[in-house]
Design a protein around this motif. Structure first.
Motif, PDB file in Angstrom:
ATOM      1  N   ARG A   7       0.832  -1.206   0.000  1.00 16.13           N
ATOM      2  CA  ARG A   7       0.000   0.000   0.000  1.00 16.13           C
ATOM      3  C   ARG A   7       0.866   1.256   0.000  1.00 16.13           C
ATOM      4  N   THR A   8       1.894   1.241   0.852  1.00 13.67           N
ATOM      5  CA  THR A   8       2.783   2.406   0.915  1.00 13.67           C
ATOM      6  C   THR A   8       3.532   2.595  -0.391  1.00 13.67           C
ATOM      7  N   MET A   9       3.984   1.519  -0.988  1.00 13.37           N
ATOM      8  CA  MET A   9       4.692   1.612  -2.260  1.00 13.37           C
ATOM      9  C   MET A   9       3.773   2.146  -3.355  1.00 13.37           C
ATOM     10  N   GLU A  10       2.528   1.720  -3.343  1.00 15.61           N
ATOM     11  CA  GLU A  10       1.580   2.206  -4.350  1.00 15.61           C
ATOM     12  C   GLU A  10       1.289   3.685  -4.156  1.00 15.61           C
ATOM     13  N   GLU A  11       1.226   4.127  -2.903  1.00 15.92           N
ATOM     14  CA  GLU A  11       1.043   5.555  -2.636  1.00 15.92           C
ATOM     15  C   GLU A  11       2.197   6.364  -3.210  1.00 15.92           C
ATOM     16  N   TRP A  12       3.411   5.845  -3.019  1.00 11.02           N
ATOM     17  CA  TRP A  12       4.567   6.556  -3.559  1.00 11.02           C
ATOM     18  C   TRP A  12       4.579   6.522  -5.082  1.00 11.02           C
ATOM     19  N   ARG A  13       4.159   5.434  -5.667  1.00 11.00           N
ATOM     20  CA  ARG A  13       4.083   5.377  -7.125  1.00 11.00           C
ATOM     21  C   ARG A  13       3.149   6.477  -7.650  1.00 11.00           C
ATOM     22  N   ARG A  14       1.996   6.603  -7.005  1.00 11.15           N
ATOM     23  CA  ARG A  14       1.036   7.626  -7.439  1.00 11.15           C
ATOM     24  C   ARG A  14       1.592   9.026  -7.228  1.00 11.15           C
ATOM     25  N   TYR A  15       2.299   9.231  -6.111  1.00 11.98           N
ATOM     26  CA  TYR A  15       2.864  10.559  -5.858  1.00 11.98           C
ATOM     27  C   TYR A  15       3.927  10.904  -6.889  1.00 11.98           C
ATOM     28  N   PHE A  16       4.839   9.984  -7.157  1.00  8.67           N
ATOM     29  CA  PHE A  16       5.899  10.243  -8.127  1.00  8.67           C
ATOM     30  C   PHE A  16       5.351  10.517  -9.521  1.00  8.67           C
TER      31      PHE A  16
END
Length: 230
Positions: free
Chosen positions: A70-79
Motif C-alpha cells: 500500500r505504501t509503495m503504491e502511494e509513492w508510485r502515485r505521488y511520483f
C-alpha cells in the motif's frame, strides 16, 4: 512565462520585492501545498535508512506485506503526479538567498493539510511530523525501485531545493543539517548491523568447519591406533 521567471529569478534585492509580494498573496504557500498534496506519511519502504530503529511503521512495513505494498503504491502515485518538477524549481528560484521565503518554506507542515489522502492519514503511525523539509529529504535519499518499476524523478530537484533553503541562513541550515545527520547516523547503524550479521555467519561457519576438521583428525587417529594394535 511567469513560471520561468520565478524559476530563474536572480537573488538580488530588486527581485526581493517580488518575492515578498508572492509570500503576501499566498503564492509560495500554494506551491508548497501542491508539493505536499497526497504525499504518503511514511518514507519509501525501500529506503530503510529513513526509518528510525524503533519505528513502529517500519516494523509494520517489514512484517506486513500488504501494508508495504500500500505504501509503495502511494509513492508510485505521488511520483507520477504531473507538475512536481516545476513546483520544485519554482520554490528553489524563489527562496534563493531570501531569508523570509526560506523560513516560511522550512516551517510548512502537512499534518493537517486538507489535500492529504485519507489513505495516507490512516496509515500514519505518528513517527513523523511531515513538513516540506522532511519530504525533500525523503526524495533526495530515495533511489528508483527498479524491481517494482517505481521511479523517483525529482530526487535531485528536492536536494537542490534543500540546498537553496539553507543558503546563507543559519536557522534553516541547522534544521536541514539535523534531518540529514539523522539519516547518515541510521545508515551507519544499518551498516554495522550488516557487518555484525556477517561476522556471526562467519563465526558459525568457522565453528562447523572446525568441528568437521576435529572429527576428521580424531577418525584418522583412531584408525592409526587400530592399525598399530597386534
Amino acid at each position: 512565462t511567469f513560471v520561468e521567471t520565478a524559476i530563474n529569478l536572480p537573488p538580488v534585492s530588486v527581485c526581493d520585492n517580488l518575492r515578498k509580494e508572492l509570500i503576501q498573496n499566498g503564492f509560495v504557500e500554494k506551491v508548497s501545498a501542491f508539493l505536499m498534496r497526497d504525499v504518503p506519511c511514511q518514507p519509501p519502504p525501500w529506503s530503510p535508512a529513513l526509518y528510525p530503529k524503533s519505528s513502529a511503521s517500519q516494523k509494520s512495513s517489514e512484517g506486513n506485506g500488504d501494508a508495504r505494498e500500500r505504501t509503495m503504491e502511494e509513492w508510485r502515485r505521488y511520483f507520477d503526479r504531473p507538475g512536481l518538477s516545476q513546483a520544485f524549481k519554482v520554490l528553489t528560484g524563489l527562496c534563493s538567498k531570501h531569508a523570509e521565503t526560506q523560513l516560511l518554506l522550512s516551517a510548512i507542515s502537512n499534518m493537517e493539510e486538507e489535500g492529504m489522502s485519507e489513505e495516507s492519514k490512516s496509515n500514519n503511525q505518528g513517527d513523523w511530523n511531515l513538513d516540506l523539509v522532511t519530504l525533500c529529504h525523503w526524495l533526495e535519499s530515495t533511489s528508483d525501485n527498479t524491481s517494482s518499476g517505481i521511479k523517483n524523478p525529482n530526487g535531485i530537484l528536492a536536494e537542490t531545493l534543500l540546498d537553496a533553503l539553507k543558503e546563507e541562513n543559519d536557522a534553516t541550515s541547522k534544521k536541514i543539517g539535523a534531518v540529514r545527520k539523522k539519516t547518515r547516523d541510521r545508515k551507519r547503524e544499518l551498516a554495522e548491523e550488516r557487518r555484525n550479521r556477517a561476522l556471526v555467519g562467519m563465526s558459525a561457519f568457522g565453528t562447523l568447519a572446525g568441528a568437521a576438521v576435529a572429527t576428521s583428525e580424531t577418525g584418522r587417529a583412531a584408525s592409526a591406533s587400530s592399525a598399530a594394535s597386534p
